[in-house]
Design a protein around this motif. Structure first.
Motif, PDB file in Angstrom:
ATOM      1  N   LEU A  48      78.004  43.556  67.655  1.00 57.95           N
ATOM      2  CA  LEU A  48      77.952  43.605  66.198  1.00 57.95           C
ATOM      3  C   LEU A  48      76.590  44.081  65.712  1.00 57.95           C
ATOM      4  O   LEU A  48      76.490  44.790  64.702  1.00 57.95           O
ATOM      5  CB  LEU A  48      78.276  42.233  65.607  1.00 57.95           C
ATOM      6  N   GLN A  49      75.529  43.697  66.427  1.00 60.24           N
ATOM      7  CA  GLN A  49      74.199  44.192  66.065  1.00 60.24           C
ATOM      8  C   GLN A  49      74.152  45.717  66.157  1.00 60.24           C
ATOM      9  O   GLN A  49      73.565  46.384  65.297  1.00 60.24           O
ATOM     10  CB  GLN A  49      73.141  43.595  66.990  1.00 60.24           C
ATOM     11  N   ARG A  50      74.770  46.264  67.183  1.00 58.55           N
ATOM     12  CA  ARG A  50      74.788  47.726  67.325  1.00 58.55           C
ATOM     13  C   ARG A  50      75.500  48.374  66.144  1.00 58.55           C
ATOM     14  O   ARG A  50      75.032  49.368  65.590  1.00 58.55           O
ATOM     15  CB  ARG A  50      75.484  48.111  68.630  1.00 58.55           C
ATOM     16  N   GLY A  51      76.644  47.807  65.767  1.00 58.32           N
ATOM     17  CA  GLY A  51      77.366  48.343  64.620  1.00 58.32           C
ATOM     18  C   GLY A  51      76.560  48.230  63.340  1.00 58.32           C
ATOM     19  O   GLY A  51      76.550  49.145  62.505  1.00 58.32           O
ATOM     20  N   LEU A  52      75.875  47.109  63.188  1.00 60.58           N
ATOM     21  CA  LEU A  52      75.034  46.905  62.012  1.00 60.58           C
ATOM     22  C   LEU A  52      73.913  47.938  61.961  1.00 60.58           C
ATOM     23  O   LEU A  52      73.659  48.550  60.910  1.00 60.58           O
ATOM     24  CB  LEU A  52      74.449  45.493  62.043  1.00 60.58           C
ATOM     25  N   LEU A  53      73.244  48.153  63.082  1.00 60.01           N
ATOM     26  CA  LEU A  53      72.119  49.089  63.100  1.00 60.01           C
ATOM     27  C   LEU A  53      72.588  50.524  62.889  1.00 60.01           C
ATOM     28  O   LEU A  53      71.897  51.322  62.247  1.00 60.01           O
ATOM     29  CB  LEU A  53      71.348  48.950  64.415  1.00 60.01           C
ATOM     30  N   TRP A  54      73.767  50.854  63.413  1.00 58.37           N
ATOM     31  CA  TRP A  54      74.329  52.175  63.102  1.00 58.37           C
ATOM     32  C   TRP A  54      74.563  52.278  61.595  1.00 58.37           C
ATOM     33  O   TRP A  54      74.232  53.296  60.967  1.00 58.37           O
ATOM     34  CB  TRP A  54      75.643  52.400  63.852  1.00 58.37           C
ATOM     35  N   GLY A  55      75.123  51.216  61.010  1.00 54.79           N
ATOM     36  CA  GLY A  55      75.399  51.225  59.579  1.00 54.79           C
ATOM     37  C   GLY A  55      74.139  51.318  58.742  1.00 54.79           C
ATOM     38  O   GLY A  55      74.093  52.053  57.743  1.00 54.79           O
ATOM     39  N   ILE A  56      73.097  50.596  59.138  1.00 60.59           N
ATOM     40  CA  ILE A  56      71.829  50.673  58.409  1.00 60.59           C
ATOM     41  C   ILE A  56      71.271  52.095  58.502  1.00 60.59           C
ATOM     42  O   ILE A  56      70.751  52.646  57.520  1.00 60.59           O
ATOM     43  CB  ILE A  56      70.819  49.653  58.969  1.00 60.59           C
ATOM     44  N   GLY A  57      71.399  52.716  59.671  1.00 59.45           N
ATOM     45  CA  GLY A  57      70.941  54.090  59.819  1.00 59.45           C
ATOM     46  C   GLY A  57      71.720  55.056  58.944  1.00 59.45           C
ATOM     47  O   GLY A  57      71.155  55.976  58.347  1.00 59.45           O
ATOM     48  N   THR A  58      73.010  54.841  58.853  1.00 56.13           N
ATOM     49  CA  THR A  58      73.847  55.683  58.002  1.00 56.13           C
ATOM     50  C   THR A  58      73.457  55.528  56.537  1.00 56.13           C
ATOM     51  O   THR A  58      73.370  56.507  55.786  1.00 56.13           O
ATOM     52  CB  THR A  58      75.330  55.318  58.214  1.00 56.13           C
ATOM     53  N   MET A  59      73.194  54.290  56.129  1.00 55.76           N
ATOM     54  CA  MET A  59      72.711  54.056  54.773  1.00 55.76           C
ATOM     55  C   MET A  59      71.320  54.652  54.569  1.00 55.76           C
ATOM     56  O   MET A  59      71.003  55.164  53.490  1.00 55.76           O
ATOM     57  CB  MET A  59      72.680  52.552  54.490  1.00 55.76           C
ATOM     58  N   ALA A  60      70.484  54.598  55.602  1.00 58.21           N
ATOM     59  CA  ALA A  60      69.131  55.150  55.492  1.00 58.21           C
ATOM     60  C   ALA A  60      69.167  56.647  55.223  1.00 58.21           C
ATOM     61  O   ALA A  60      68.320  57.184  54.499  1.00 58.21           O
ATOM     62  CB  ALA A  60      68.343  54.866  56.770  1.00 58.21           C
ATOM     63  N   ALA A  61      70.138  57.328  55.803  1.00 57.82           N
ATOM     64  CA  ALA A  61      70.260  58.766  55.586  1.00 57.82           C
ATOM     65  C   ALA A  61      70.740  59.081  54.174  1.00 57.82           C
ATOM     66  O   ALA A  61      70.344  60.092  53.585  1.00 57.82           O
ATOM     67  CB  ALA A  61      71.220  59.368  56.610  1.00 57.82           C
ATOM     68  N   ALA A  62      71.586  58.221  53.622  1.00 58.61           N
ATOM     69  CA  ALA A  62      72.215  58.512  52.330  1.00 58.61           C
ATOM     70  C   ALA A  62      71.540  57.826  51.146  1.00 58.61           C
ATOM     71  O   ALA A  62      71.452  58.403  50.058  1.00 58.61           O
ATOM     72  CB  ALA A  62      73.688  58.098  52.379  1.00 58.61           C
ATOM     73  N   ARG A  63      71.078  56.594  51.350  1.00 59.26           N
ATOM     74  CA  ARG A  63      70.540  55.798  50.238  1.00 59.26           C
ATOM     75  C   ARG A  63      69.286  55.037  50.690  1.00 59.26           C
ATOM     76  O   ARG A  63      69.247  53.800  50.662  1.00 59.26           O
ATOM     77  CB  ARG A  63      71.601  54.824  49.717  1.00 59.26           C
ATOM     78  N   PRO A  64      68.257  55.771  51.126  1.00 56.11           N
ATOM     79  CA  PRO A  64      67.072  55.097  51.679  1.00 56.11           C
ATOM     80  C   PRO A  64      66.378  54.167  50.696  1.00 56.11           C
ATOM     81  O   PRO A  64      65.869  53.115  51.088  1.00 56.11           O
ATOM     82  CB  PRO A  64      66.165  56.263  52.092  1.00 56.11           C
ATOM     83  N   ARG A  65      66.351  54.543  49.423  1.00 56.50           N
ATOM     84  CA  ARG A  65      65.622  53.717  48.458  1.00 56.50           C
ATOM     85  C   ARG A  65      66.201  52.312  48.368  1.00 56.50           C
ATOM     86  O   ARG A  65      65.453  51.329  48.260  1.00 56.50           O
ATOM     87  CB  ARG A  65      65.628  54.377  47.080  1.00 56.50           C
ATOM     88  N   LEU A  66      67.529  52.206  48.414  1.00 52.74           N
ATOM     89  CA  LEU A  66      68.150  50.885  48.332  1.00 52.74           C
ATOM     90  C   LEU A  66      67.664  49.974  49.456  1.00 52.74           C
ATOM     91  O   LEU A  66      67.481  48.771  49.259  1.00 52.74           O
ATOM     92  CB  LEU A  66      69.677  51.012  48.397  1.00 52.74           C
ATOM     93  N   LEU A  67      67.489  50.547  50.638  1.00 49.33           N
ATOM     94  CA  LEU A  67      67.030  49.753  51.780  1.00 49.33           C
ATOM     95  C   LEU A  67      65.540  49.447  51.684  1.00 49.33           C
ATOM     96  O   LEU A  67      65.108  48.312  51.927  1.00 49.33           O
ATOM     97  CB  LEU A  67      67.329  50.497  53.081  1.00 49.33           C
ATOM     98  N   LEU A  68      64.748  50.457  51.343  1.00 45.20           N
ATOM     99  CA  LEU A  68      63.299  50.262  51.287  1.00 45.20           C
ATOM    100  C   LEU A  68      62.909  49.262  50.208  1.00 45.20           C
ATOM    101  O   LEU A  68      62.017  48.431  50.412  1.00 45.20           O
ATOM    102  CB  LEU A  68      62.604  51.602  51.053  1.00 45.20           C
ATOM    103  N   GLU A  69      63.572  49.321  49.072  1.00 46.67           N
ATOM    104  CA  GLU A  69      63.247  48.401  47.977  1.00 46.67           C
ATOM    105  C   GLU A  69      63.515  46.949  48.350  1.00 46.67           C
ATOM    106  O   GLU A  69      62.918  46.036  47.778  1.00 46.67           O
ATOM    107  CB  GLU A  69      64.066  48.759  46.735  1.00 46.67           C
ATOM    108  N   ARG A  70      64.401  46.752  49.315  1.00 46.37           N
ATOM    109  CA  ARG A  70      64.778  45.392  49.708  1.00 46.37           C
ATOM    110  C   ARG A  70      64.155  44.972  51.031  1.00 46.37           C
ATOM    111  O   ARG A  70      64.553  43.976  51.626  1.00 46.37           O
ATOM    112  CB  ARG A  70      66.307  45.280  49.759  1.00 46.37           C
ATOM    113  N   GLY A  71      63.182  45.737  51.510  1.00 45.98           N
ATOM    114  CA  GLY A  71      62.425  45.340  52.693  1.00 45.98           C
ATOM    115  C   GLY A  71      63.138  45.499  54.015  1.00 45.98           C
ATOM    116  O   GLY A  71      62.743  44.890  55.012  1.00 45.98           O
ATOM    117  N   ALA A  72      64.169  46.338  54.063  1.00 46.03           N
ATOM    118  CA  ALA A  72      64.950  46.463  55.295  1.00 46.03           C
ATOM    119  C   ALA A  72      64.147  47.062  56.443  1.00 46.03           C
ATOM    120  O   ALA A  72      64.435  46.784  57.612  1.00 46.03           O
ATOM    121  CB  ALA A  72      66.198  47.306  55.042  1.00 46.03           C
TER     122      ALA A  72
END
Length: 239
Positions: A139-163
């Protein structure tokens, strides 16, 4: 067409190798009719079926949200529940599907990105509990893939929340897939604060299979570390 016939058709389509054709064919159905079969698809062992289902789930739930936002929220909550220990299930494919949905729909991204991030975080003291840390390695692998996918598309949302800070610990994981996927995500975030940690992976020849650009391919942790550092340097040449 009956629900059984739709499920059979959807699962057959997911076996194909032309992702864009699969998505186009599924768009011919009402979004609400294909989502249940896609839940079956995202937890399949066959990686082609699974990844096709993840991609299709993102598009289908985004379509549903445009028609019925509360109905789409129900799907997001169902994915979240599948990751809850009390559900009695494992939640295979849920983090990836949640991320893909949020890539496709900004409204759902704004509402649920903090939940995706919370799966990287431990609970704090009682008054500050905000983590839902996933301990299962797969599940961690799936999560990290998902975070990477979000990082490519919506990086600001992640950076603003300290991801980005949350990702760094995975660079030191005993699991090579976690190390590689974390490096990929940090590179896509262009986060210079991780550069020194990522450099420690440049000699890591551990192999993993990465789904990207509609296909699965074999890469090494070092490959992903090099790519991440290149992206970070483009954004911050001093890194």
């Amino acid at each position: 067409m009956s629900s059984r016939a739709i499920k059979k058709t959807v699962l057959h389509l997911l076996e194909g190798d032309d992702v864009e054709e699969i998505l186009a064919r599924l768009d011919e159905f009402p979004a609400k009719d294909v989502i249940q079969p896609l839940f079956s698809g995202i937890c399949r062992v066959d990686e082609q079926v699974r990844w096709n289902a993840v991609r299709a789930m993102g598009r289908a739930v985004a379509r549903l949200a445009d028609e019925d936002m509360e109905g789409a929220r129900v799907i997001m909550r169902r994915l979240m529940w599948s990751l809850n220990e009390e559900s009695g299930g494992i939640g295979w494919g849920a983090p990836e599907a949640m991320a893909e949905i949020m890539v496709h729909h900004p409204g759902l991204a704004g509402e649920y990105v903090h939940i995706l991030i919370s799966y990287m975080r431990e609970d704090g003291e009682e008054l500050f509990q905000h983590g839902n840390f996933l301990e299962n390695e797969a599940l961690q692998r799936g999560l990290l893939w998902g975070i990477g996918t979000m990082a490519a598309a919506r990086p600001r949302l992640l950076l603003e929340r300290g991801a980005a800070d949350d990702l760094v610990k995975y660079l030191h994981s005993a699991d090579p897939e976690a190390r590689g996927l974390a490096a990929r995500a940090l590179g896509l975030l262009r986060w210079a604060g991780a550069a020194e940690h990522i450099r420690g992976l440049l000699g890591d020849e551990s192999r993993l299979r990465l789904y990207e650009d509609n296909r699965v391919r074999a890469v090494t942790v070092a490959d992903l570390a090099h790519r991440a550092l290149d992206l970070i340097r483009q954004a911050d040449p001093a890194s």
